[in-house]
Design a protein around this motif. Structure first.
Motif, PDB file in Angstrom:
ATOM      1  N   ASN A 101       0.838  -1.194   0.000  1.00 43.98           N
ATOM      2  CA  ASN A 101       0.000   0.000   0.000  1.00 43.98           C
ATOM      3  C   ASN A 101       0.877   1.249   0.000  1.00 43.98           C
ATOM      4  O   ASN A 101       2.115   1.163   0.011  1.00 43.98           O
ATOM      5  CB  ASN A 101      -0.985  -0.008   1.172  1.00 43.98           C
ATOM      6  N   THR A 102       0.244   2.396  -0.043  1.00 45.08           N
ATOM      7  CA  THR A 102       0.984   3.657  -0.180  1.00 45.08           C
ATOM      8  C   THR A 102       2.023   3.821   0.920  1.00 45.08           C
ATOM      9  O   THR A 102       3.196   4.134   0.659  1.00 45.08           O
ATOM     10  CB  THR A 102       0.008   4.849  -0.153  1.00 45.08           C
ATOM     11  N   GLU A 103       1.603   3.587   2.143  1.00 43.09           N
ATOM     12  CA  GLU A 103       2.516   3.787   3.270  1.00 43.09           C
ATOM     13  C   GLU A 103       3.662   2.784   3.232  1.00 43.09           C
ATOM     14  O   GLU A 103       4.809   3.128   3.524  1.00 43.09           O
ATOM     15  CB  GLU A 103       1.745   3.656   4.585  1.00 43.09           C
ATOM     16  N   GLN A 104       3.389   1.545   2.871  1.00 45.57           N
ATOM     17  CA  GLN A 104       4.442   0.540   2.791  1.00 45.57           C
ATOM     18  C   GLN A 104       5.468   0.893   1.723  1.00 45.57           C
ATOM     19  O   GLN A 104       6.672   0.708   1.925  1.00 45.57           O
ATOM     20  CB  GLN A 104       3.820  -0.829   2.520  1.00 45.57           C
ATOM     21  N   CYS A 105       4.997   1.398   0.578  1.00 45.32           N
ATOM     22  CA  CYS A 105       5.929   1.842  -0.469  1.00 45.32           C
ATOM     23  C   CYS A 105       6.838   2.952   0.054  1.00 45.32           C
ATOM     24  O   CYS A 105       8.053   2.945  -0.197  1.00 45.32           O
ATOM     25  CB  CYS A 105       5.162   2.347  -1.684  1.00 45.32           C
ATOM     26  N   ARG A 106       6.236   3.885   0.794  1.00 46.40           N
ATOM     27  CA  ARG A 106       7.030   5.002   1.317  1.00 46.40           C
ATOM     28  C   ARG A 106       8.030   4.521   2.359  1.00 46.40           C
ATOM     29  O   ARG A 106       9.186   4.980   2.375  1.00 46.40           O
ATOM     30  CB  ARG A 106       6.089   6.050   1.909  1.00 46.40           C
ATOM     31  N   ARG A 107       7.610   3.625   3.224  1.00 53.89           N
ATOM     32  CA  ARG A 107       8.531   3.119   4.247  1.00 53.89           C
ATOM     33  C   ARG A 107       9.664   2.305   3.620  1.00 53.89           C
ATOM     34  O   ARG A 107      10.806   2.367   4.073  1.00 53.89           O
ATOM     35  CB  ARG A 107       7.782   2.262   5.277  1.00 53.89           C
ATOM     36  N   LEU A 108       9.340   1.540   2.575  1.00 52.18           N
ATOM     37  CA  LEU A 108      10.379   0.749   1.911  1.00 52.18           C
ATOM     38  C   LEU A 108      11.363   1.662   1.186  1.00 52.18           C
ATOM     39  O   LEU A 108      12.577   1.408   1.190  1.00 52.18           O
ATOM     40  CB  LEU A 108       9.742  -0.238   0.936  1.00 52.18           C
ATOM     41  N   ARG A 109      10.860   2.738   0.602  1.00 54.11           N
ATOM     42  CA  ARG A 109      11.768   3.698  -0.040  1.00 54.11           C
ATOM     43  C   ARG A 109      12.712   4.314   0.999  1.00 54.11           C
ATOM     44  O   ARG A 109      13.920   4.481   0.749  1.00 54.11           O
ATOM     45  CB  ARG A 109      10.957   4.791  -0.734  1.00 54.11           C
ATOM     46  N   GLN A 110      12.162   4.647   2.170  1.00 55.01           N
ATOM     47  CA  GLN A 110      13.002   5.195   3.236  1.00 55.01           C
ATOM     48  C   GLN A 110      14.071   4.187   3.667  1.00 55.01           C
ATOM     49  O   GLN A 110      15.216   4.559   3.948  1.00 55.01           O
ATOM     50  CB  GLN A 110      12.132   5.584   4.430  1.00 55.01           C
ATOM     51  N   ALA A 111      13.699   2.900   3.690  1.00 53.70           N
ATOM     52  CA  ALA A 111      14.650   1.866   4.070  1.00 53.70           C
ATOM     53  C   ALA A 111      15.769   1.750   3.038  1.00 53.70           C
ATOM     54  O   ALA A 111      16.940   1.578   3.398  1.00 53.70           O
ATOM     55  CB  ALA A 111      13.928   0.525   4.220  1.00 53.70           C
ATOM     56  N   VAL A 112      15.423   1.831   1.754  1.00 51.81           N
ATOM     57  CA  VAL A 112      16.455   1.793   0.702  1.00 51.81           C
ATOM     58  C   VAL A 112      17.391   2.978   0.864  1.00 51.81           C
ATOM     59  O   VAL A 112      18.624   2.839   0.779  1.00 51.81           O
ATOM     60  CB  VAL A 112      15.801   1.794  -0.698  1.00 51.81           C
ATOM     61  N   ARG A 113      16.816   4.146   1.107  1.00 55.56           N
ATOM     62  CA  ARG A 113      17.638   5.346   1.312  1.00 55.56           C
ATOM     63  C   ARG A 113      18.564   5.191   2.513  1.00 55.56           C
ATOM     64  O   ARG A 113      19.750   5.558   2.461  1.00 55.56           O
ATOM     65  CB  ARG A 113      16.739   6.570   1.521  1.00 55.56           C
ATOM     66  N   ALA A 114      18.015   4.655   3.594  1.00 56.05           N
ATOM     67  CA  ALA A 114      18.825   4.473   4.805  1.00 56.05           C
ATOM     68  C   ALA A 114      19.952   3.485   4.560  1.00 56.05           C
ATOM     69  O   ALA A 114      21.082   3.684   5.037  1.00 56.05           O
ATOM     70  CB  ALA A 114      17.936   3.983   5.949  1.00 56.05           C
ATOM     71  N   LEU A 115      19.673   2.435   3.830  1.00 53.00           N
ATOM     72  CA  LEU A 115      20.694   1.421   3.557  1.00 53.00           C
ATOM     73  C   LEU A 115      21.798   1.988   2.667  1.00 53.00           C
ATOM     74  O   LEU A 115      22.970   1.597   2.771  1.00 53.00           O
ATOM     75  CB  LEU A 115      20.046   0.198   2.901  1.00 53.00           C
ATOM     76  N   LYS A 116      21.439   2.916   1.806  1.00 52.94           N
ATOM     77  CA  LYS A 116      22.451   3.550   0.949  1.00 52.94           C
ATOM     78  C   LYS A 116      23.469   4.348   1.770  1.00 52.94           C
ATOM     79  O   LYS A 116      24.597   4.580   1.324  1.00 52.94           O
ATOM     80  CB  LYS A 116      21.765   4.493  -0.047  1.00 52.94           C
ATOM     81  N   LYS A 117      23.049   4.785   2.957  1.00 57.72           N
ATOM     82  CA  LYS A 117      23.939   5.574   3.820  1.00 57.72           C
ATOM     83  C   LYS A 117      24.799   4.684   4.718  1.00 57.72           C
ATOM     84  O   LYS A 117      25.666   5.183   5.429  1.00 57.72           O
ATOM     85  CB  LYS A 117      23.116   6.532   4.678  1.00 57.72           C
ATOM     86  N   ARG A 118      24.525   3.393   4.693  1.00 58.69           N
ATOM     87  CA  ARG A 118      25.286   2.445   5.500  1.00 58.69           C
ATOM     88  C   ARG A 118      26.581   2.065   4.768  1.00 58.69           C
ATOM     89  O   ARG A 118      26.701   2.244   3.557  1.00 58.69           O
ATOM     90  CB  ARG A 118      24.442   1.188   5.767  1.00 58.69           C
ATOM     91  N   PRO A 119      27.568   1.524   5.491  1.00 59.61           N
ATOM     92  CA  PRO A 119      28.832   1.135   4.847  1.00 59.61           C
ATOM     93  C   PRO A 119      28.709  -0.184   4.081  1.00 59.61           C
ATOM     94  O   PRO A 119      29.358  -1.187   4.418  1.00 59.61           O
ATOM     95  CB  PRO A 119      29.784   1.016   6.044  1.00 59.61           C
ATOM     96  N   VAL A 120      27.852  -0.208   3.067  1.00 59.13           N
ATOM     97  CA  VAL A 120      27.691  -1.402   2.228  1.00 59.13           C
ATOM     98  C   VAL A 120      27.910  -1.008   0.775  1.00 59.13           C
ATOM     99  O   VAL A 120      27.643   0.120   0.372  1.00 59.13           O
ATOM    100  CB  VAL A 120      26.299  -2.048   2.393  1.00 59.13           C
TER     101      VAL A 120
END
Length: 578
Positions: A317-336
């Motif tokens: 749903n809309t909120e899940q898409c937004r939360r998953l996008r935030q998770a992708v963004r957060a992971l991009k800031k991690r040392p991976v």
């Protein structure tokens, strides 16, 4: 051979059987078995060499099984009979279960046995076991039976309860009184087992503040506790209910009474809010806290981040898409260096959440919000210049959920999964940048054919077309071991540098040829027309999908015997399938 499939729905197992037998070189047609008359007509039109029933609730007519070899898939061990095979197995906490392929006969589930296959039962909801272990065993049995028939090696054996190795027995339909939870007596494991046994149909009947509601998608809570039976926490989608030794999260729920719109299966917290809003007195609702439960989570190891998004039945749903996008963004800031999108335990993804859209006050507006959020998520994955992205397609995916993996640099397929990368059956043009991603993988003509034909696609078919970069064996454990090995190789300095250079060069050339934003603008132009036209096919198709109202025309594409005769069976309603 000419093989006719009977099914009460064109579910995942029917889709896989259809494609597996087609790949083997057989002429395969599917009949939506709404009633005995439609089955008799289908057999007359197609004149099959053999009939296979992967998922059938209707009894096979005598005149069919007496004339044709007709094989039934039963999700139970040898000797097991009855309509609630998996329900009883899960609620009884059996350690081993199985699948039996048997011949249709006058008595249900009592025909001669063509083969059985057992598996270790894991703790999971019924639909999950059905999609993974049952499907895998059923496919092996069906392919062996078809090969035997082709080679004239027909040796079925009668069901023999005097044989000590036959452990199954006739069991009745499991009813709600058999499933009932006693919150002051049942521990967490028992509660989860009961809900799992009823998932995804019919659901376990319980109460939300004395309002009868069906529960789905149970997950254990290891930190929070409270008075047994009370709601002690909420997250964005689920609510948490205390047991005698812990608590359990309920991810989805459906009200028993109310209008058609009020009785849609929805995120449990949304149903909770609707019940509370209708009460004539105030109740205490705990604050939002996730405890030990999260539907989006990741772990990091050796330069690789593994991102899981375990949404119920794969839709977002809309909120899940937004939360998953935030998770992708957060992971991009991690040392991976490498990000692996793992999807969920049962589906990788299934596009926008049609149930939430149907239940909203304005389905057109909610459809628009949902697709915009989905597009934002896909764009976030595409625009990852400093990371190598990998889609681990370990489970089935459909619609936008089958296009989204193509946003990644690498796509690794697990053998046996089924993809449905198309939108037309829902009356939509499609978005998620499919006009950029799919042709980029398979070419313009193949992409158009995939979108227009609306056929399920086996992993091996997808791999041969270029949808995936690697095709791994079906073994769940072996697949995951290889994913780790593969991802860690991509994270090595040399491989990582080369891949990023290639990606930057390709993205620059693609953007010069046609900006990414232009693809999105064009796709959403057509999507907006479908969303905001009250007479569009999309609204009708979504309504039928959500309320389990069958449109026989939706499976005409795989009913070749109906295409030839141009005759279609009448529309009837069916109960939801597992």
């Amino acid at each position: 051979m000419k093989i006719l499939l009977f099914g009460s729905a064109f579910n995942g197992l029917c889709q896989r059987v259809h494609r597996e037998l087609t790949v083997m070189g057989h002429s395969v047609s599917f009949e939506l078995a709404l009633n005995q008359e439609s089955m008799i007509e289908a057999a007359r039109l197609f004149k099959p060499d053999v009939i296979i029933c992967p998922f059938l609730k209707e009894r096979v007519p005598d005149r069919i099984w007496q004339k044709h070899i007709c094989l039934i898939v039963h999700p139970g061990i040898e000797g097991d009979r009855g309509p609630s095979a998996l329900d009883w197995a899960i609620s009884s906490n059996v350690k081993e279960w199985g699948v039996t392929l048997l011949q249709a006969a006058k008595e249900m589930d009592a025909g001669d046995i063509w083969g059985t296959g057992n598996f270790t039962m894991r703790t999971a909801r019924k639909a999950s076991v059905y999609r993974r272990e049952v499907t895998q065993q059923a496919i092996q049995l069906i392919k062996q039976a078809v090969t035997d028939i082709r080679q004239y090696k027909i040796r079925p054996r009668p069901l023999d309860y005097t044989n000590p190795r036959v452990k199954g027995k006739l069991m009745p339909l499991m009813k709600q009184q058999d499933r009932q939870i006693d919150w002051w007596l049942d521990d967490t494991e028992t509660v989860i087992g009961k809900i799992n046994a009823a998932d995804s149909f019919p659901g376990l009947l319980d109460e939300i503040f004395e309002e009868p509601a069906y529960l789905f998608g149970a997950k254990p809570e290891t930190k929070l506790t409270g008075t047994p039976g009370s709601i002690i926490a909420r997250s964005s989608d689920a609510y948490c209910k205390a047991t005698i030794d812990g608590a359990v999260w309920i991810r989805m729920a459906k009200r028993k009474y109310g209008t058609e719109k009020e009785c849609i299966k929805l995120p449990a917290n949304q149903v909770l809010d609707s019940v509370v809003a209708g009460l004539d007195h105030k109740v205490f609702l705990p604050p939002s806290q996730s405890g030990s439960y999260n539907d989006i989570y990741w772990h990091e190891k050796r330069g690789v981040g593994y991102l899981y998004f375990d949404f119920y039945n794969g839709a977002m749903n809309t909120e899940q898409c937004r939360r998953l996008r935030q998770a992708v963004r957060a992971l991009k800031k991690r040392p991976v260096k490498v990000i692996v999108l793992m999807g969920g335990e049962d589906f990788w993804g299934n596009g926008i959440q049609l149930n939430c859209i149907e239940a909203s006050g304005n389905p057109a507006e909610e459809s628009w919000r949902n697709i915009q959020a989905m597009d934002d998520l896909v764009e976030e994955i595409i625009l990852s210049p400093k990371h190598v992205t990998l889609a681990a397609l370990r489970n089935n995916a459909g619609a936008g959920g089958a296009i989204m993996p193509l946003a990644c640099d690498k796509v690794i397929l697990r053998d046996g999964i089924v993809l449905n990368p198309h939108y037309k059956t829902m009356g939509l043009y499609g978005s998620e940048y499919w006009t950029y991603l799919l042709p980029g993988r398979v070419g313009e003509s193949r992409a158009r054919k995939i979108i227009d034909d609306c056929l399920p696609m086996l992993a091996i078919e997808a791999f041969s077309l270029g949808v995936g970069d690697e095709l791994l064996e079906e073994s769940w454990d072996n697949y995951h071991e290889y994913i780790v090995e593969y991802a860690e190789k991509l994270a090595s300095p040399k491989a990582h540098r080369q891949l990023l250079e290639q990606k930057a060069k390709r993205r620059k050339a693609d953007e010069k040829s046609k900006p990414l934003e232009q693809y999105r603008k064009e796709e959403l132009h057509f999507m907006r027309e479908s969303f905001f036209d009250p007479k569009s096919v999309y609204h009708q198709a979504r309504y039928r999908f959500v309320h389990k109202k069958v449109d026989p025309g939706c499976v005409l594409r795989v009913a070749t015997h109906r295409k030839q005769s141009e005759k279609q069976p009448p529309a009837l309603e069916l109960a939801p399938c597992a």
